[in-house]
Scaffold this active site. Structure first.
Site, PDB file in Angstrom:
ATOM      1  N   ASP A  33      48.813  47.096  40.853  1.00 58.96           N
ATOM      2  CA  ASP A  33      49.607  47.028  42.091  1.00 58.96           C
ATOM      3  C   ASP A  33      51.009  46.456  41.892  1.00 58.96           C
ATOM      4  OD1 ASP A  33      47.330  48.017  43.341  1.00 58.96           O
ATOM      5  OD2 ASP A  33      46.571  46.012  43.769  1.00 58.96           O
ATOM      6  N   LYS A  39      53.780  50.722  40.517  1.00 57.27           N
ATOM      7  CA  LYS A  39      53.940  51.798  39.528  1.00 57.27           C
ATOM      8  C   LYS A  39      54.259  53.126  40.208  1.00 57.27           C
ATOM      9  CE  LYS A  39      49.772  50.860  38.092  1.00 57.27           C
ATOM     10  NZ  LYS A  39      49.528  49.613  38.828  1.00 57.27           N
ATOM     11  N   GLY A  69      45.426  52.951  43.490  1.00 53.92           N
ATOM     12  CA  GLY A  69      46.031  53.228  44.795  1.00 53.92           C
ATOM     13  C   GLY A  69      47.521  53.098  44.584  1.00 53.92           C
ATOM     14  N   HIS A  70      48.212  54.215  44.441  1.00 53.91           N
ATOM     15  CA  HIS A  70      49.648  54.203  44.139  1.00 53.91           C
ATOM     16  C   HIS A  70      50.427  54.643  45.373  1.00 53.91           C
ATOM     17  CE1 HIS A  70      48.825  54.634  39.529  1.00 53.91           C
ATOM     18  NE2 HIS A  70      48.255  53.579  40.073  1.00 53.91           N
ATOM     19  N   THR A  79      36.191  48.160  42.670  1.00 51.89           N
ATOM     20  CA  THR A  79      36.576  48.949  43.847  1.00 51.89           C
ATOM     21  C   THR A  79      35.398  49.760  44.374  1.00 51.89           C
ATOM     22  OG1 THR A  79      37.261  50.780  42.441  1.00 51.89           O
ATOM     23  CG2 THR A  79      38.964  49.175  43.033  1.00 51.89           C
ATOM     24  N   ARG A 101      27.285  58.874  25.695  1.00 52.19           N
ATOM     25  CA  ARG A 101      27.124  60.301  25.381  1.00 52.19           C
ATOM     26  C   ARG A 101      26.124  61.002  26.295  1.00 52.19           C
ATOM     27  NH1 ARG A 101      26.715  58.170  19.444  1.00 52.19           N
ATOM     28  NH2 ARG A 101      25.531  56.744  20.734  1.00 52.19           N
ATOM     29  N   GLN A 148      46.186  50.873  37.100  1.00 48.59           N
ATOM     30  CA  GLN A 148      45.748  49.485  36.846  1.00 48.59           C
ATOM     31  C   GLN A 148      46.832  48.722  36.060  1.00 48.59           C
ATOM     32  OE1 GLN A 148      43.029  52.104  36.181  1.00 48.59           O
ATOM     33  NE2 GLN A 148      42.886  51.854  38.365  1.00 48.59           N
ATOM     34  N   THR A 197      45.302  48.606  48.431  1.00 47.67           N
ATOM     35  CA  THR A 197      45.552  49.978  48.887  1.00 47.67           C
ATOM     36  C   THR A 197      44.238  50.743  49.014  1.00 47.67           C
ATOM     37  OG1 THR A 197      47.598  49.887  47.624  1.00 47.67           O
ATOM     38  CG2 THR A 197      46.916  52.054  48.332  1.00 47.67           C
ATOM     39  N   THR A 250      40.921  49.225  48.954  1.00 47.01           N
ATOM     40  CA  THR A 250      39.811  48.554  49.636  1.00 47.01           C
ATOM     41  C   THR A 250      40.254  47.720  50.844  1.00 47.01           C
ATOM     42  OG1 THR A 250      40.047  46.668  48.156  1.00 47.01           O
ATOM     43  CG2 THR A 250      38.472  48.353  47.500  1.00 47.01           C
ATOM     44  N   GLY A 251      41.562  47.506  51.013  1.00 48.84           N
ATOM     45  CA  GLY A 251      42.046  46.703  52.141  1.00 48.84           C
ATOM     46  C   GLY A 251      41.812  45.207  51.966  1.00 48.84           C
ATOM     47  N   PRO A 309      42.347  41.305  50.957  1.00 45.58           N
ATOM     48  CA  PRO A 309      43.540  40.484  50.714  1.00 45.58           C
ATOM     49  C   PRO A 309      43.680  40.249  49.216  1.00 45.58           C
ATOM     50  CG  PRO A 309      41.809  39.169  51.757  1.00 45.58           C
ATOM     51  CD  PRO A 309      41.303  40.588  51.705  1.00 45.58           C
ATOM     52  N   GLY A 327      63.175  46.700  42.156  1.00 48.36           N
ATOM     53  CA  GLY A 327      62.712  47.082  43.488  1.00 48.36           C
ATOM     54  C   GLY A 327      63.076  46.003  44.496  1.00 48.36           C
TER      55      GLY A 327
HETATM   56  P1  GDP Z   1      50.748  50.511  42.263  1.00 40.68           P
HETATM   57  O1  GDP Z   1      49.268  50.548  42.319  1.00 40.68           O
HETATM   58  O2  GDP Z   1      51.259  49.796  41.053  1.00 40.68           O
HETATM   59  O3  GDP Z   1      51.396  51.856  42.421  1.00 40.68           O
HETATM   60  O4  GDP Z   1      51.214  49.614  43.515  1.00 40.68           O
HETATM   61  P2  GDP Z   1      50.608  49.682  45.031  1.00 40.68           P
HETATM   62  O5  GDP Z   1      51.109  50.909  45.671  1.00 40.68           O
HETATM   63  O6  GDP Z   1      49.148  49.462  45.026  1.00 40.68           O
HETATM   64  O7  GDP Z   1      51.231  48.367  45.642  1.00 40.68           O
HETATM   65  C1  GDP Z   1      52.596  48.159  45.722  1.00 40.68           C
HETATM   66  C2  GDP Z   1      52.978  47.976  47.194  1.00 40.68           C
HETATM   67  O8  GDP Z   1      54.262  47.387  47.263  1.00 40.68           O
HETATM   68  C3  GDP Z   1      53.115  49.271  47.946  1.00 40.68           C
HETATM   69  O9  GDP Z   1      52.831  49.063  49.295  1.00 40.68           O
HETATM   70  C4  GDP Z   1      54.581  49.646  47.743  1.00 40.68           C
HETATM   71  O10 GDP Z   1      55.102  50.485  48.743  1.00 40.68           O
HETATM   72  C5  GDP Z   1      55.212  48.286  47.813  1.00 40.68           C
HETATM   73  N1  GDP Z   1      56.415  48.102  46.990  1.00 40.68           N
HETATM   74  C6  GDP Z   1      56.717  48.643  45.787  1.00 40.68           C
HETATM   75  N2  GDP Z   1      57.882  48.149  45.330  1.00 40.68           N
HETATM   76  C7  GDP Z   1      58.315  47.260  46.249  1.00 40.68           C
HETATM   77  C8  GDP Z   1      59.443  46.381  46.339  1.00 40.68           C
HETATM   78  O11 GDP Z   1      60.297  46.318  45.450  1.00 40.68           O
HETATM   79  N3  GDP Z   1      59.534  45.600  47.451  1.00 40.68           N
HETATM   80  C9  GDP Z   1      58.597  45.635  48.450  1.00 40.68           C
HETATM   81  N4  GDP Z   1      58.759  44.845  49.492  1.00 40.68           N
HETATM   82  N5  GDP Z   1      57.518  46.441  48.385  1.00 40.68           N
HETATM   83  C10 GDP Z   1      57.386  47.228  47.310  1.00 40.68           C
HETATM   84  P1  IMO Z   2      46.352  50.343  40.674  1.00 36.09           P
HETATM   85  O1  IMO Z   2      46.473  51.575  39.793  1.00 36.09           O
HETATM   86  C1  IMO Z   2      44.515  46.413  41.233  1.00 36.09           C
HETATM   87  C2  IMO Z   2      40.424  45.924  39.718  1.00 36.09           C
HETATM   88  C3  IMO Z   2      39.336  45.721  40.747  1.00 36.09           C
HETATM   89  C4  IMO Z   2      38.379  44.873  39.939  1.00 36.09           C
HETATM   90  C5  IMO Z   2      38.492  45.459  38.536  1.00 36.09           C
HETATM   91  C6  IMO Z   2      37.416  46.462  38.184  1.00 36.09           C
HETATM   92  O2  IMO Z   2      46.513  50.632  42.106  1.00 36.09           O
HETATM   93  O3  IMO Z   2      47.229  49.266  40.154  1.00 36.09           O
HETATM   94  P2  IMO Z   2      36.954  48.973  38.912  1.00 36.09           P
HETATM   95  O4  IMO Z   2      36.678  49.574  40.249  1.00 36.09           O
HETATM   96  O5  IMO Z   2      38.135  49.563  38.219  1.00 36.09           O
HETATM   97  O6  IMO Z   2      35.748  48.962  38.013  1.00 36.09           O
HETATM   98  O7  IMO Z   2      37.292  47.430  39.214  1.00 36.09           O
HETATM   99  O8  IMO Z   2      39.759  46.083  38.486  1.00 36.09           O
HETATM  100  N1  IMO Z   2      41.255  47.142  39.934  1.00 36.09           N
HETATM  101  C7  IMO Z   2      42.501  47.119  40.407  1.00 36.09           C
HETATM  102  N2  IMO Z   2      43.259  46.089  40.856  1.00 36.09           N
HETATM  103  N3  IMO Z   2      45.027  47.657  41.184  1.00 36.09           N
HETATM  104  C8  IMO Z   2      44.293  48.698  40.717  1.00 36.09           C
HETATM  105  O9  IMO Z   2      44.808  49.922  40.503  1.00 36.09           O
HETATM  106  C9  IMO Z   2      42.956  48.455  40.336  1.00 36.09           C
HETATM  107  N4  IMO Z   2      41.960  49.228  39.866  1.00 36.09           N
HETATM  108  C10 IMO Z   2      40.933  48.402  39.616  1.00 36.09           C
HETATM  109  O10 IMO Z   2      39.825  45.071  41.878  1.00 36.09           O
HETATM  110  O11 IMO Z   2      38.830  43.542  39.886  1.00 36.09           O
HETATM  111 MG    MG Z   3      47.725  49.977  43.606  1.00 35.31          MG
END
Ligand code: GDP
Ligand code: IMO
Ligand code: MG
Length: 453
Positions: free
Chosen positions: A12, A15, A39-40, A127, A141, A227, A321, A323-324, A326, A438
């Site tokens: 998160d 990316k 969750g991107h 997740t 395998r 991840q 993104t 699972t919602g 915190p 960013g």
């Molecule tokens: P990813 O999994 O690495 O692609 O990241 P996520 O999408 O899960 O989480 C990043 C969150 O931060 C998303 O809601 C983005 O829209 C937001 N975001 C990304 N870059 C920035 C930034 O520079 N500032 C702020 N405020 N939010 C950002």
């Molecule tokens: P993005 O690509 C943040 C975490 C889970 C858990 C561990 C193992 O959006 O950055 P899994 O379901 O993969 O077996 O869970 O990894 N996890 C993430 N945390 N961002 C993710 O993806 C994640 N994908 C898995 O919360 O701790």
């Molecule tokens: Mg994410």
């Protein structure tokens, strides 16, 4: 050429946004590991897209590939493609025939094992998408690959071997009643139809060959890591990890291209300006806590950094993104980032969420650890030792809230001076230049210092 996007922390880091930003020059965007645990987010012109499986290049109509290192839940894939179509996009997604398939029983087993582990406090906080159980079957395998869905006889044979084992595991070991997720006929019916849809739409590829041809034709390929480094199964804080290799080496093994191909290109480490973590495991720079995830944290008793943690969580919208949940939050952790820089070989950095920290009087960074009386500049190899690390903090003066859209338009020099000092520290410590910053979620809320292509 290639550009690899890698999470340098715990996922998160933003990316998706950087893939979208630099994706303009890419012809193909490839995921090389993970599945719909990712969750991107891509935000452009007020539209927000949340992608779990379809590579983030889809927002710019780039060809997307799910490489052999991915685990693919076809239900999620088709749902996501359909949703994007409803929003007016034309996703062109190809799936490696060598990629493994997440079957319904994998998700159930993921939940069962987490439940069992929670009794001994060993829960990972996955997740729940069946990621671990699918990679287990790959290594054992006994997995089912995308290519197997195209051949009904092979599919039937593989299901007949593996499903009774899974049913016995659920019923006899865990004492859980099973349903059609563990029924060979029901699975065969659904998944051979999925195979037909994949074949009709010409969606499957020999990923290595496909990508090699595109590169040979002079096209640009972007590798989209999911991840992050510290939840990498080899280089992360095992067992609180995912089951794949998000680190840059995964771009080779997870696509069928040589390490030299990814190695000749740029490898951009995505850094969140602070830290977040979803799930269990240590976090030496943590602020406040999330009950059930933060070791030893009791929400009712609280602690003296709770307010700050809540502030950052709300400002940054730090809720999962997928699972919602915190997200746990903390200060930037430099030993973690030094480890990530070594493992991945970052040629550049993108530092996100600088805006979220604006308005704080001071911003801290865990510069080094002390453990057993020694100072350490990088992460220890065992999670238990990592959990025992205390942080030596560096304190930076805060920067003010400004009009970030203006700053993004004006460029690096328009950033508040203290924010620049923070970025320069990160870049110096990691020995890599900052390519992008960013300052908000949208494509235009990014300061671009370097074009990697
Ligand atoms: P990813 O999994 O690495 O692609 O990241 P996520 O999408 O899960 O989480 C990043 C969150 O931060 C998303 O809601 C983005 O829209 C937001 N975001 C990304 N870059 C920035 C930034 O520079 N500032 C702020 N405020 N939010 C950002
Ligand atoms: P993005 O690509 C943040 C975490 C889970 C858990 C561990 C193992 O959006 O950055 P899994 O379901 O993969 O077996 O869970 O990894 N996890 C993430 N945390 N961002 C993710 O993806 C994640 N994908 C898995 O919360 O701790
Ligand atoms: Mg994410």
């Amino acid at each position: 050429m290639t550009v690899t996007i890698v999470g340098s922390q715990l996922g998160d880091e933003g990316k998706g946004g950087i893939v979208d930003l630099y994706g303009e020059e890419a012809d193909v965007v490839v995921r090389y590991q993970g599945g719909d645990n990712a969750g991107h987010t891509v935000v452009h012109e007020g539209e927000e897209y949340k992608l779990s499986l379809v590579p983030s290049g889809a927002i710019r109509d780039k060809v997307g590939v799910l490489g052999n290192g991915c685990v693919v839940n076809p239900r999620t894939l088709f749902d996501e493609i359909d949703t994007l179509r409803d929003r007016g996009l034309e996703p062109d997604v190809r799936v490696a025939r060598r990629a493994h398939v997440i079957l319904p029983y994998h998700r159930i087993l993921d939940g069962i094992e987490e439940e069992a582990k929670s009794e001994s406090d060993q829960k990972v906080g996955t997740t729940g998408r069946g990621i671990g159980p699918t990679y287990e079957d790959k290594a054992g395998r006994r997995g089912i690959r995308v290519g197997d869905l195209l051949d009904p006889d092979v599919l039937r044979e593989r299901l007949e071997y593996v499903v009774p084992q899974k049913r016995a595991l659920a019923e006899d070991v865990y004492g859980v009643e099973t349903g059609e997720e563990f029924d060979v006929d029901a699975l065969y019916e659904e998944f051979q139809e999925i195979g037909e849809r994949l074949a009709e739409n010409d969606m499957t590829v020999n990923a290595g060959e496909f990508l090699d041809d595109r590169l040979a034709a002079g096209e640009n390929v972007m590798f989209e890591g999911a991840q992050g480094t510290i939840i990498d199964i080899d280089h992360g804080n095992y067992p609180y990890v995912t089951s794949s290799n998000p680190t840059a080496g995964g771009a080779a093994t997870g696509t069928g291209l040589s390490p030299a191909v990814a190695g000749q290109g740029e490898i951009i480490g995505i850094v969140k300006a602070y830290l977040t973590r979803v799930g269990k495991g240590p976090l030496p720079t943590e602020l406040g806590g999330v009950e059930g995830d933060t070791p030893g944290y009791d929400a009712e008793a609280g602690n003296d950094t709770d307010e700050l943690a809540k502030y950052i969580r709300e400002e940054g919208g730090e809720y999962g993104t997928v699972t919602g949940r915190p997200r746990r939050v903390g200060w930037l952790d430099m030993p973690m980032l030094r480890h990530a820089a070594r493992v991945n070989g970052f040629t550049g950095l993108a530092v996100n969420h600088l805006d979220v920290l604006a308005g704080l009087d001071e911003v801290k960074v865990g510069h080094a650890y002390t453990v057993d009386g020694e100072t350490k500049l990088t992460m220890p190899a065992t999670t238990e030792q990592w959990g025992d690390c205390d942080c030596e903090f560096r304190v930076f003066e805060g920067w003010p809230e400004v009009d970030w859209a203006d700053v993004a338009a004006d460029g690096y020099d328009a950033l508040p001076e203290n924010a620049r000092a923070y970025l320069e520290y990160i870049s110096d410590e990691l020995g890599a230049p900052v390519y992008a910053i960013g300052v908000g979620p949208g494509r235009s809320e990014t300061i671009v210092c370097e074009q990697p292509w």
